[in-house]
Design an enzyme around this catalytic site. Structure first.
Site, PDB file in Angstrom:
ATOM      1  N   THR A  76      23.804  21.783  66.705  1.00  8.99           N
ATOM      2  CA  THR A  76      23.934  22.238  65.307  1.00  8.99           C
ATOM      3  C   THR A  76      22.582  22.024  64.629  1.00  8.99           C
ATOM      4  O   THR A  76      21.699  22.862  64.753  1.00  8.99           O
ATOM      5  CB  THR A  76      25.058  21.497  64.564  1.00  8.99           C
ATOM      6  OG1 THR A  76      24.852  20.093  64.657  1.00  8.99           O
ATOM      7  CG2 THR A  76      26.409  21.855  65.140  1.00  8.99           C
ATOM      8  N   LYS A 120      25.295  16.400  72.039  1.00  9.44           N
ATOM      9  CA  LYS A 120      24.699  16.918  70.813  1.00  9.44           C
ATOM     10  C   LYS A 120      24.959  15.909  69.702  1.00  9.44           C
ATOM     11  O   LYS A 120      25.916  15.127  69.759  1.00  9.44           O
ATOM     12  CB  LYS A 120      25.259  18.280  70.431  1.00  9.44           C
ATOM     13  CG  LYS A 120      26.683  18.321  69.950  1.00  9.44           C
ATOM     14  CD  LYS A 120      26.951  17.949  68.505  1.00  9.44           C
ATOM     15  CE  LYS A 120      26.059  18.682  67.557  1.00  9.44           C
ATOM     16  NZ  LYS A 120      26.402  18.206  66.155  1.00  9.44           N
ATOM     17  N   THR A 168      28.633  11.824  64.769  1.00 13.37           N
ATOM     18  CA  THR A 168      29.077  13.219  64.944  1.00 13.37           C
ATOM     19  C   THR A 168      28.423  13.695  66.148  1.00 13.37           C
ATOM     20  O   THR A 168      27.288  14.167  66.122  1.00 13.37           O
ATOM     21  CB  THR A 168      28.620  14.203  63.902  1.00 13.37           C
ATOM     22  OG1 THR A 168      29.293  13.933  62.742  1.00 13.37           O
ATOM     23  CG2 THR A 168      28.968  15.634  64.265  1.00 13.37           C
ATOM     24  N   GLU A 228      18.699  13.492  61.927  1.00 20.26           N
ATOM     25  CA  GLU A 228      18.244  14.315  60.806  1.00 20.26           C
ATOM     26  C   GLU A 228      17.196  13.548  60.005  1.00 20.26           C
ATOM     27  O   GLU A 228      17.488  12.517  59.405  1.00 20.26           O
ATOM     28  CB  GLU A 228      19.430  14.710  59.933  1.00 20.26           C
ATOM     29  CG  GLU A 228      20.318  15.726  60.643  1.00 20.26           C
ATOM     30  CD  GLU A 228      21.638  16.000  59.951  1.00 20.26           C
ATOM     31  OE1 GLU A 228      22.332  16.920  60.394  1.00 20.26           O
ATOM     32  OE2 GLU A 228      21.967  15.291  58.982  1.00 20.26           O
ATOM     33  N   ASN A 279      20.365  17.776  54.427  1.00 22.77           N
ATOM     34  CA  ASN A 279      21.771  17.631  54.081  1.00 22.77           C
ATOM     35  C   ASN A 279      22.140  18.066  52.678  1.00 22.77           C
ATOM     36  O   ASN A 279      23.316  18.132  52.340  1.00 22.77           O
ATOM     37  CB  ASN A 279      22.200  16.184  54.292  1.00 22.77           C
ATOM     38  CG  ASN A 279      22.461  15.934  55.760  1.00 22.77           C
ATOM     39  OD1 ASN A 279      23.361  16.514  56.333  1.00 22.77           O
ATOM     40  ND2 ASN A 279      21.628  15.107  56.371  1.00 22.77           N
ATOM     41  N   THR A 320      25.369  25.798  51.507  1.00 22.43           N
ATOM     42  CA  THR A 320      24.999  26.843  50.546  1.00 22.43           C
ATOM     43  C   THR A 320      23.725  27.558  50.955  1.00 22.43           C
ATOM     44  O   THR A 320      23.040  27.134  51.862  1.00 22.43           O
ATOM     45  CB  THR A 320      24.820  26.247  49.140  1.00 22.43           C
ATOM     46  OG1 THR A 320      23.884  25.171  49.215  1.00 22.43           O
ATOM     47  CG2 THR A 320      26.125  25.753  48.617  1.00 22.43           C
TER      48      THR A 320
END
Lengths: 418, 418
Positions: free
Chosen positions: B175, B201, B212, B291, B413, B418
């Site tokens: 992702t 992942k 996650t 991230e 994040n 959006t």
């Protein structure tokens, strides 16, 4: 019943009681003298005479008080002394420095805190046990106590009444705060009027129970020490314990309530409403001034089976980095609200949860509902965002105030000591 | 005893056992066929044919397995099916999509997950209960299951052996990952050799128990289902449950172990060492690719009275935003380590704690010691930082791997949907 001014806590004012916001802080209460001077603990204090770093407040005589200090096991020497002095009897004064937390400083830190208290007591003509110390700033660096001690006679001589003195106290306890924080109210009840004024600092290390924050709240209500404890516990529980900036509990958090008694006895629920309103305003000011905060969410979790669960679910959301970055981005990513609550040890049924951003329902029965995406984004991009989570399980609720997580937080905190 | 390759877990390899790193992933095990195709769930998949978003793996016959899924109460439909299928008996295949987590999607989400499983089973000539589904991506958006179902015959036809197919599987589950993550080892013990290969992942929503993350680990060791459970529990407990990027537990975490048995029976401790080494390498890859992560800390808490307390203190540090921003800034702010541990419910004596950054002792007996600040900063500015916390209370320890908190995390994040 009327809502308190600037009330985000979901609390209500009892029938027959009104709470009016006033300008100012603790100095609105008779007999309060306060101020702030430069003592040189905070490095920048050397460079800017308008940046005091030693704050002093005195009510002139020992009065009933209550104090709440951090629950962190790594607790600064000042917290130990503050708790001990208030537990031992009435107190009259507060001495607070910024620039150095005097935490993780071992036995020398305790000696330094005691030396500051002794010097403040001598300067005020008080007993050491009547002085409540507070410290805030960097951890693990010895406090240059000699500088604080040397400045205390001047600090005592400069004590004054009035708003300018109150502002200097507020500025003297600031660390990464960008604005001084003060709040005051007049409470009118069936039995008369009381005043409540407070001052606080805090902008990082802010999380429920407690924030890195210092606060001093003074009322002229006539309360004994037990009543002070009840009033402070009720007020702090709905305010300072329900805010979150970065979920980092501090070593130095202290909230002190002093009751001078000159206004006489007033119904305790009215006093509680006033102290809660002042604490709510100070807590909101802390979150708004939170490190890197650009937006604040008023998060209301309701439909819970009991208040403890409601608070736990709210806290899980308030401390989620993913939720807080979505809040920063103005992103109606309601899945992060559910995912955060799901990590709580309090069980719920995801299929009964509904989520609203402002007036826009985005999730019902745990799943997406069609909604106006632009309207939701508009809600989320405002400076204050109302987020309503209905657990569908009962009648209990909790309200929390949460700051977003921005790149500014990282910048402020990545190089705090270096 | 020799340390495992890329071992940050503090684990040791049993005497007489060696673990050698190999290139590749699950495909190093005989009978594994795998691959990844574009099915169009991930929007970018439409634009880049090298970005597959549907991954398939098949070992050709039902084999013993174990699975660990998220403890989050808000759990995706795929996790429910994965747990149920493995609990019911042997399994042979994995079907995984990226781009949509199919979480918070209600009853339709469960129907969609079942439809994907049925289509995968039909394409492979397997029973639905032999297929383990996984999903990762945005939460709360209905899964376009028809696109997954339509692509499964092609995915099954494209299954292949070899490293290129393994790489396509790894890419298809990414992702916000920036690199595919694979690891493999050969374990040689007194009784023979086994191979272990894995793929994973994960880069956001990473925290202990679990991240996650999705991971599939295949070994040719001959293990029954009970042994699979023991091996996976031991390996995941030291690896995937000891990493933290952002302290946000996910709705979709799944780690699957398949044991094909072709290598015959080998001492279980040797197999555990191999599976742990693969999981450690995958977990480290997840944190390094976290991230916004620019730097990783290997945090070792030792001198603890028991392992549970050691892990709790380590976790308190690993999830502290203040610690992680200091790590980002390369700031030797050891007070934040103590302050974070102090919020734990496990009691300790701050005056017994010592902290080292690399070889530089910065805190002893809970207070600062004179140290070479430049040397400490140099340690902290390296890509990997060893942080050693001695609680002074016992002989137990825990090791965690922690990513720093940077402005990049916020950017990634703040606007994910959006």
């Amino acid at each position: 019943m009327t809502a308190a001014p600037d009330d985000w806590t979901g609390g209500v004012i009892p029938d027959g009681v009104t709470v009016a916001l006033l300008d100012g802080g603790p100095e609105i209460v008779a007999d309060v003298r306060l101020g702030g001077v430069v003592c040189g603990v905070r490095p920048s204090a050397h460079r800017d005479p308008d940046q005091p770093d030693l704050a002093l407040l005195d009510v002139g005589r020992p009065v009933p008080a209550a104090v709440v200090v951090t629950t962190n096991q790594v607790r600064a020497a000042a917290c130990d002394l503050a708790a001990a002095h208030v537990a031992a009897g009435p107190v009259r004064a507060v001495v607070a420095n910024s620039g150095n937390a005097n935490a993780c400083t071992g036995a020398a830190g305790h000696r330094d805190a005691a030396a500051v208290v002794a010097a403040a007591a001598a300067a005020l003509g008080a007993a050491p046990g009547e002085v409540v110390p507070m410290s805030t700033g960097v951890i693990g660096v010895p406090l240059p106590a000699d500088r604080v001690v040397a400045a205390l006679p001047d600090a005592a001589a400069a004590l004054a009444t009035g708003g300018a003195a109150g502002e200097r106290f507020a500025r003297a306890i600031m660390t990464t705060d960008t604005v001084p924080k003060r709040a005051a109210v007049r409470v009118t009840g069936p039995e008369g009027q009381v005043l409540v004024g407070g001052v606080a600092k805090g902008s990082g290390m802010i999380e429920p129970a407690l924030a890195t924050m210092l606060a001093v709240v003074v009322t002229d209500a006539d309360l004994d020490a037990d009543a002070c404890r009840r009033v402070l516990a009720a007020a702090a529980g709905r305010t300072f314990n329900r805010i979150s900036v970065d979920a980092c509990g501090s070593t130095n958090d202290t909230v002190l309530l002093l009751a001078t008694g000159t206004a006489g006895a007033v119904d305790e629920t009215a006093v509680t409403a006033g102290v809660t309103a002042v604490c709510a305003a100070l807590a909101a000011a802390i979150v708004r001034d939170g490190e890197g905060v650009t937006r604040v969410a008023r998060l209301r979790v309701h439909g819970a089976p009991d208040p403890v669960a409601a608070e736990a679910w709210g806290r899980a959301v308030a401390t989620s980095a993913l939720f807080r970055t979505a809040l920063h981005g103005g992103d109606p990513n309601w899945g992060r609200v559910l995912a955060a609550m799901g990590t709580s040890s309090h069980r719920f049924d995801p299929d009964r949860v509904a989520v609203r951003f402002g007036g826009v329902e985005v999730c019902r029965d745990g799943a997406a509902v069609p909604y106006d995406h632009d309207a939701a984004v508009a809600v989320l991009r405002a400076p204050t965002v109302d987020i309503d989570v209905d657990m569908g399980l009962g009648a209990a609720e909790a309200a929390l105030l949460v700051g977003d997580l921005s790149a500014g937080y990282v910048t402020i905190n990545a190089e705090y000591t270096t």
